[in-house]
Scaffold this active site. Structure first.
Site, PDB file in Angstrom:
ATOM      1  N   TYR A   1       0.840  -1.202   0.000  1.00 24.51           N
ATOM      2  CA  TYR A   1       0.000   0.000   0.000  1.00 24.51           C
ATOM      3  C   TYR A   1       0.879   1.258   0.000  1.00 24.51           C
ATOM      4  CZ  TYR A   1      -4.714  -1.944   0.834  1.00 24.51           C
ATOM      5  OH  TYR A   1      -5.925  -2.559   0.719  1.00 24.51           O
TER       6      TYR A   1
ATOM      7  N   GLU B   1     -13.649  -5.752   9.568  1.00 25.85           N
ATOM      8  CA  GLU B   1     -13.796  -6.126  10.963  1.00 25.85           C
ATOM      9  C   GLU B   1     -12.518  -6.755  11.498  1.00 25.85           C
ATOM     10  OE1 GLU B   1     -17.239  -8.428  11.350  1.00 25.85           O
ATOM     11  OE2 GLU B   1     -16.794  -9.009  13.396  1.00 25.85           O
TER      12      GLU B   1
ATOM     13  N   SER C   1      -2.298   6.016  11.456  1.00 25.80           N
ATOM     14  CA  SER C   1      -1.661   6.523  12.679  1.00 25.80           C
ATOM     15  C   SER C   1      -2.724   6.993  13.676  1.00 25.80           C
ATOM     16  CB  SER C   1      -0.746   7.702  12.333  1.00 25.80           C
ATOM     17  OG  SER C   1      -1.536   8.833  12.015  1.00 25.80           O
ATOM     18  N   ASN C   2      -2.309   7.153  14.919  1.00 27.73           N
ATOM     19  CA  ASN C   2      -3.279   7.598  15.926  1.00 27.73           C
ATOM     20  C   ASN C   2      -3.837   8.978  15.605  1.00 27.73           C
ATOM     21  OD1 ASN C   2      -2.813   5.159  17.092  1.00 27.73           O
ATOM     22  ND2 ASN C   2      -2.227   5.961  19.111  1.00 27.73           N
TER      23      ASN C   2
END
Ligand SMILES: Cc1cc2nc3c(=O)[nH]c(=O)nc-3n(C[C@H](O)[C@H](O)[C@H](O)COP(=O)(O)OP(=O)(O)OC[C@H]3O[C@@H](n4cnc5c(N)ncnc54)[C@H](O)[C@@H]3O)c2cc1C
Lengths: 346, 395
Positions: free
Chosen positions: B128, B244, B380-381
């Site tokens: 990716y 999921e 990322s967070n």
């Protein structure tokens, strides 16, 4: 009030910075710091020739400094350049040798490399709690002796007649197992088993504590230098890295993080200056704890704000980040010093 | 409310425990516990053991060889496996590509690739990210140009986890540069042995080799390796990213990490006192335990909801953030509990009575540094917070 460095110290810091720039390009640093002997003997010699070690010794004892601000001037530069040379040992050993009335010339010239062997596996950071027995010889085990990989001489704490005494052990007389540190540079395990030793100070408790405080201050200064480097590098990156069609530094979420980082670094710098000025144990403990916490934060934030690139060996930041986290565990971590400070409220 | 597992779920949990006790090889568990890299061989051995029980394709429906588990069973397995120090299941073929092919693949693609994932024939990696396309994945530039019944691929992927072992890579490629960035992307399966592919290692902060750069120069890929429709790969990519994932919070890893730090602190002496009796350290550990306890329930609430409505909610982003923070906090406490000895470079500890660290603790600092990745990859967070901002705040 004046927060400027004296001209002498400024000149020392500038010439040190220049020398380190020439000696320790990050590629050279990386190739030296992670492979035995975990430092560069030529680099050590060059630092000694520049007279850096004189900064650790007072003028009365034949040096050119010896104060808290001298340590600051030197170690901030070492931190900014991520220098793996065993200067911490020299900074701590110098006042001990002076107190014992020893000849300082070998240390000052860089010919003798000193390491302090205080920690033991069950009693890190606490020389008083050590179990090494001292008589005419020494028996025990010292752990995580910083610079022990390179040392020619060890200053070893041991119990002698109910007191904490300081001995000198020559590297060739001891069983030394060097090891590399994950953040670069080296340490050693020192196995003592009836090992030949010379007692320098029979009642060394207070002197050892003072030496430890000098080491702690040095580590704080080293952290400040490395944190400045990380902040500047991260800021540069935020200005150049583009995602979603703009510099990532344009995202307010990241701008606030930078401001928090900078604020924390200024707090760390300030408490380090306070400790260098006062040089009492409590000021140093406060500095070491606060700096330890801030250094980890700066390390983690610098990596995170870089994204994947900050995680790579090839990108210099990763090595600064490792150093900033790991130096907390040297000479007492943040919790250790917080507890010492908190104990004074009782 | 009833927070306990149903009798069937409890029976399942016991079955998983027994399976792990019987089947997880001790030598592999020891390596996982030591925090080092798990080798290709270890991963393949463990996959084969799971497959022989029919438990490898955990998110796959039964008709394609999955065990027919729901989110709760998968959660139970994850938690028990992490506690037993089982290696993680390699997600690229099993948890990423498999579900994608099941949803978007042609019948031929399903019939060909799915069995080979389960039996270990093909090791997959994920192509990716690119140097210029990380968080902003849609800006990817690797180009695929259709020539007859082939695509010709040129460009570069990066951060390719375990690509050095891979037989195949699934890639997002640009097949059209004219419209919006999301619109000209396609999902392509590429054989790593095709001429024109070069894999170069990237060394990570702690020294390990788990990611790579992959370069494509005039790589010719059969057009039948296109999954779904040309220029609609973004639909596939999004499905994969939001598919999921019960494991997103890493609860099992954190439980194992917590138990380990607690045990270490109970046997570590600091100046005549056990570290666990140090009120400051104990308080830090207690705070993490509280977060962890809350997260277990949070996670189960999300699972129940996912089971009810059929897909996970936006709260998975919260779980990702909190889950990585808790794991990183535990990595931090583990390293700190070891004191100065944690500084030993893995593999550098001298042996015999001079051992600085028990072999199982040697990787503590390395894992701490390596796990800085978990708040960076998989979105990322910061990106998770952007997702939450958009979905929740209605500003
Ligand atoms: C160990 C590791 C393994 C990986 N494995 C794979 C793999 O197998 N396959 C694969 O394809 N990829 C993989 N990745 C890549 C990973 O997905 C990317 O690193 C991630 O998407 C972040 O991209 P980046 O590194 O380019 O950082 P950037 O996107 O450049 O981000 C830099 C910083 O900016 C922040 N940021 C970016 N945009 C915004 C915004 N809009 N608002 C606020 N903050 C923002 C980020 O959160 C980060 O803090 C891996 C990465 C790592 C570190």
């Amino acid at each position: 009030m004046n927060f400027e460095m004296t001209d002498d110290r400024r000149m020392l810091a500038d010439s040190l910075s220049k020398l380190l720039g020439d000696l320790y390009g990050i590629e050279h640093r990386t190739s030296m710091a992670y492979d035995a002997p975990f430092h560069d003997i030529e680099g050590w010699k060059a630092l000694a020739e520049l007279g850096i070690l004189y900064a650790f010794v007072s003028e009365d004892a034949g040096g050119m400094g010896g104060g808290g601000f001298d340590l600051l001037a030197v170690f901030e530069q070492l931190g900014a350049a991520l220098c793996p040379e065993p200067l911490l040992g020299a900074a701590m050993a110098a006042p001990l040798l002076a107190e014992a009335g020893e000849e300082l010339e070998p240390l000052l010239s860089g010919e003798a490399i000193y390491a302090l062997a205080l920690d033991e596996p069950e009693a890190p950071w606490d020389a008083e709690a050590g179990a090494t027995e001292g008589g005419d010889t020494l028996t025990g085990r010292k752990t995580a002796v910083y610079g022990g990989n390179a040392a020619t001489h060890f200053l070893v704490s041991a119990r002698r007649e109910g007191k904490l005494a300081l001995y000198e052990v020559k590297a060739e007389d001891a069983a030394v197992t060097p090891w590399g540190m994950i953040d670069g540079g080296g340490a050693a395990e020192l196995m003592l088993d009836g090992t030949a030793a010379r007692c320098l100070l029979p009642d060394a408790g207070p002197a050892i504590e003072q030496a430890l405080d000098r080491g702690r201050l040095a580590l704080c200064a080293e952290a400040v230098g490395a944190m400045d480097w990380c902040y500047a590098t991260t800021l540069d990156y935020l200005k150049s890295r583009k995602q979603f069609g703009r510099e990532i530094g344009k995202f307010q979420a990241l701008q606030h993080r930078m401001v928090e980082m900078k604020t924390a670094i200024e707090q760390a710098r300030s408490i380090t200056i306070a400790a260098a000025d006062r040089m009492d144990w409590r000021s140093v403990a406060m500095a070491k704890s606060l700096v330890g916490r801030v250094a980890r934060k700066v390390s983690e934030e610098s990596i995170q704000l870089h994204g994947g690139i900050g995680m790579t060996w090839e990108y210099p930041l990763s090595h600064y980040a490792k150093r900033l986290v790991m130096l907390d565990a040297q000479l007492g971590d943040a919790d250790f010093h917080t507890a010492r400070v908190a104990a004074t409220y009782a | 409310m009833d927070l306990s597992y149903s009798p069937q779920e409890q029976a399942f949990q016991a079955e998983v425990r027994q399976f792990l006790a019987d089947e997880l090889p001790d030598d592999i568990a020891a390596r996982v516990k030591a925090g080092g890299e798990v080798s290709k061989e270890d991963t393949e051995r463990w996959h084969a053991i799971l497959q022989s029980r029919g438990w490898l394709g955990q998110t796959w429906p039964e008709e394609h060889g999955g065990p027919g588990w729901g989110p709760v069973e998968r959660h139970i397995f994850d938690e028990e496996a992490a506690r037993a120090y089982a290696p993680r299941i390699l997600p690229f073929g099993l948890q990423m590509l498999g579900p994608v092919l099941i949803k978007f693949g042609s019948d031929e693609q399903k019939a060909h690739y799915l069995p080979r994932i389960l039996d270990g024939t093909d090791w997959w990696c994920q192509g990716y990210s690119e140097p210029g396309a990380g968080s902003d994945l849609a800006s990817l530039k690797t180009k695929a140009v259709r020539e007859g019944d082939e695509y010709v691929v040129n460009g570069q992927k990066t951060w390719t986890t375990l690509g050095q072992h891979a037989d195949w890579i699934f890639c997002l490629v640009r097949t059209d540069g004219s419209g919006k960035p999301q619109e000209g992307i396609s999902f392509l399966l590429i054989d790593m042995k095709t001429p024109g592919i070069e894999v170069r290692p990237i060394r990570l902060i702690e020294g390990g080799h788990e990611v790579n750069e992959v370069f494509f120069t005039d790589v010719r890929v059969p057009a039948e390796n296109l999954v779904w429709k040309e220029n609609d790969g973004w639909t596939v990519a999004k499905y994969l990213l939001t598919h999921e994932r019960t494991g997103i919070a890493g609860v099992g890893f954190s439980i194992a990490a917590f138990e380990r730090v607690k045990a270490l602190a109970a046997r570590t002496m600091r100046g005549g006192k056990r570290l666990i009796d140090d009120p400051l350290f104990a308080a830090r550990l207690a705070e993490v335990e509280m977060d962890l306890e809350a997260m277990k329930i949070f996670n189960l609430r999300m699972l129940a909801e996912a089971q009810r409505v059929g897909h996970p909610g936006v709260e998975t982003s919260m779980l990702k953030i909190r889950g990585t923070e808790v794991r990183q906090a535990l990595n931090d406490l583990y390293r700190r509990a070891l004191g100065p000895a944690a500084a030993v470079m893995p593999g550098e500890a001298p042996g015999g009575n001079a051992a600085v660290l028990a072999p199982e603790d040697e990787g503590a600092a390395a894992s701490y540094f390596n796990n800085r990745k978990i708040s960076i990859f998989g979105g990322s967070n910061e990106i998770q917070k952007n997702i939450l901002t958009k979905a929740m705040l209605e500003l």
